[in-house]
Design an enzyme around this catalytic site. Structure first.
Site, PDB file in Angstrom:
ATOM      1  CD  GLU A  68      -3.719  -5.702   3.587  1.00  0.00           C
ATOM      2  OE1 GLU A  68      -4.583  -4.864   3.954  1.00  0.00           O
ATOM      3  OE2 GLU A  68      -2.502  -5.531   3.735  1.00  0.00           O
TER       4      GLU A  68
ATOM      5  CD  GLU B 252      -3.046  -1.025   2.223  1.00  0.00           C
ATOM      6  OE1 GLU B 252      -2.913  -0.170   3.128  1.00  0.00           O
ATOM      7  OE2 GLU B 252      -3.977  -1.833   2.194  1.00  0.00           O
TER       8      GLU B 252
HETATM    9  O1  IFM Z   1      -4.472  -3.030   8.914  1.00  0.00           O
HETATM   10  C1  IFM Z   1      -4.379  -2.505   7.634  1.00  0.00           C
HETATM   11  C2  IFM Z   1      -3.173  -3.070   6.899  1.00  0.00           C
HETATM   12  O2  IFM Z   1      -2.001  -2.832   7.586  1.00  0.00           O
HETATM   13  C3  IFM Z   1      -3.054  -2.435   5.538  1.00  0.00           C
HETATM   14  N1  IFM Z   1      -4.304  -2.543   4.810  1.00  0.00           N
HETATM   15  C4  IFM Z   1      -5.511  -2.153   5.472  1.00  0.00           C
HETATM   16  C5  IFM Z   1      -5.610  -2.836   6.835  1.00  0.00           C
HETATM   17  C6  IFM Z   1      -6.903  -2.393   7.540  1.00  0.00           C
HETATM   18  O3  IFM Z   1      -6.901  -1.020   7.737  1.00  0.00           O
END
Ligand code: IFM
Length: 476
Positions: free
Chosen positions: A354, A163
């Site tokens: 994710e 990210e």
């Molecule tokens: O916890 C975070 C993760 O570290 C990165 N992506 C989003 C998740 C939820 O906010």
């Protein structure tokens, strides 16, 4: 509803969010250790010092993964645990911890998918300018080499960075995340350029040095437009997904076009090109390394409708739209369309690196953690993802965020994303109902999703708007 036989079922975490043991192995401080110590930065004054104490409990955690039936586990390596100063000396005990974790996973039949950078930049290199320093890609490359040389005999799946939008946008844009800075746009673009170079250097190093044939990707956030009516709004949704918007840092294309297509996007260059480091074009071949998949973190999307002036509008969601505890809208269609759009543009198999939701979970009187919202979230998103696969998108796998409750950055321990509940006072783990449901999904390779009871009332809260009858239809 069965998923392809080579589809990978996984869950994800990151080092700072679960590991704790912040002074073990000679670990150095990261920007997050420092940020958490600044009053008012983290809700409740929480820190990741202990987090879910995973360093001391990883065997129990791997056994929980095995109970769920995970085929793969995505975790990140803590740069400051491996290189306490960010560069130079490598911590042998730090690397040895990851050796043990990888071995434990392999013994349990779970494939390790390693992320090299999930935001915990070593503090000493931050003090030398961090990502703003043009030497930062060299530093990251040195760290990559140390990890690859040690683990690549057993690890074959890699993500370089997690990210970039978020750690640059919140860390150097509005200061909500470590290191808590608000820099002008030209500095953010230089940081971004160094981050892209760091990705390229790291991917090249993995490819050159890995001892087992590597598969490499990265894991940006996916900003996704969802067509309200796919027969009319598909192009509008693509525009929302791939437009540069007002801040390039929060777009998909500013990051992924260089990585996959070898240039910043045209619309971005028009507005922001003059603010880029002058020799940016020279660096593009290095940034654009051959990659094996498009990893992407997708949580929610915007419902988009074509507007009469040839542009698009984002629809306000209807009153009472389902939301997570964080307040994020639940928009399952995002996994129907996001994978398709990224696959179309970048031509790579997709890995959902994710996806998940925070929920107000607790252990009930009988000792169970019931989280029906997360069960429903999982079911709806996987059904949508299956829709993308059926329409021809090559999706390699799905990693639920997160395996266990953890330190949710500026929110501290106030948002629970886990399939496994963690009592942070006792470190007691309790698998939630969602982990049992996910186990059944995995065991049936998705077939169980077909058997879930369905009703019109169940669809209704998710029908964002009813498209008007007289809008012109076009072939999607
Ligand atoms: O916890 C975070 C993760 O570290 C990165 N992506 C989003 C998740 C939820 O906010």
């Amino acid at each position: 509803m069965a998923f392809p036989s080579d589809f990978v079922w996984g869950a994800a975490t990151s080092a700072y969010q679960i590991e704790g043991a912040h002074q073990a192995h000679g670990r150095g401080p990261s920007v997050w250790d420092a940020f958490c110590r600044q009053p008012g930065r983290i809700r409740g004054g929480d820190t990741g010092d202990t987090a879910a104490d995973h360093v001391n409990r990883f065997r129990e955690d791997v056994s929980l993964m095995k109970d769920i039936g995970l085929e793969a586990y995505r975790f990140s390596i803590s740069w400051p645990r491996v290189m306490p100063d960010g560069v130079g000396a490598v911590s042998e005990p730090g690397l040895a911890f990851y050796d043990r974790l990888v071995d434990e996973l392999l013994n349990a039949g779970i494939a390790p998918w390693v992320t090299l950078f999930h935001w915990d930049l070593p503090l000493p290199v931050h003090h030398r300018g961090g990502w703003l320093n043009d030497a930062s890609p060299d530093w990251f490359d040195e760290f990559t080499k140390a990890v690859v040389d040690r683990l690549s005999d057993r690890v074959s799946h890699w993500f370089t960075l997690n990210e970039p939008q978020v750690f640059v946008g919140l860390g150097y844009g509005n200061g909500e995340h470590a290191p808590g800075l608000s820099l002008p746009i030209e500095d953010k673009l230089r940081i971004g350029h160094n981050v892209l170079l760091a990705h390229g250097r790291s991917a090249r190093t993995i490819r050159e040095r890995a001892r087992t044939a590597p598969e490499i990707g990265w894991a940006p956030v996916g900003i996704v437009g969802i067509p309200v009516d796919p027969s009319v709004d598909l192009e509008a949704a693509r525009r929302r997904t791939f437009g540069i918007g007002t801040d390039p840092i929060w777009s998909n294309t500013w990051w992924s076009d260089p990585v996959f297509l070898g240039s910043y996007p045209e619309d971005g260059l028009k507005t922001f090109g003059h603010l880029l480091p002058s020799e940016w074009e020279r660096d593009m071949p290095l940034v654009r390394q051959p990659l094996d998949y498009y990893g992407v973190n997708i949580y929610r999307g915007d419902y988009v409708r074509a507007s009469s002036n040839g542009s698009h509008e984002i629809l306000p969601l209807r009153v009472g739209t389902p939301r997570s505890d964080f307040g994020w809208e639940i928009t399952p269609d995002v996994l129907r369309w996001g994978p398709q759009f990224f696959h179309e543009r970048y031509g790579k198999p997709i890995v959902i690196a994710e996806n998940g939701m925070s929920n107000a979970d607790w252990v009930n009187l009988s000792g169970r953690v019931e989280d029906p919202q997360r069960v429903d979230y999982l079911a709806r998103h996987l059904i949508a993802l299956r829709g993308a696969i059926e329409s021809g998108v090559h999706v390699r796998g799905y990693f639920h965020w997160s395996l266990m409750d953890n330190f949710e950055w500026a929110e501290g321990y106030h948002q629970r994303f886990g399939l496994v509940h963690v009592d942070f006072a006792t470190q007691q783990r309790t698998p939630k109902a969602s982990s049992e449901f996910y186990a059944k999904v995995i065991q049936s390779r998705g077939a169980i999703l077909e058997q879930l009871p369905r009703s019109a009332a169940g669809e209704d809260p998710f029908a964002v708007v009813v498209p008007s009858k007289n809008r012109k239809k076009v072939q999607p």
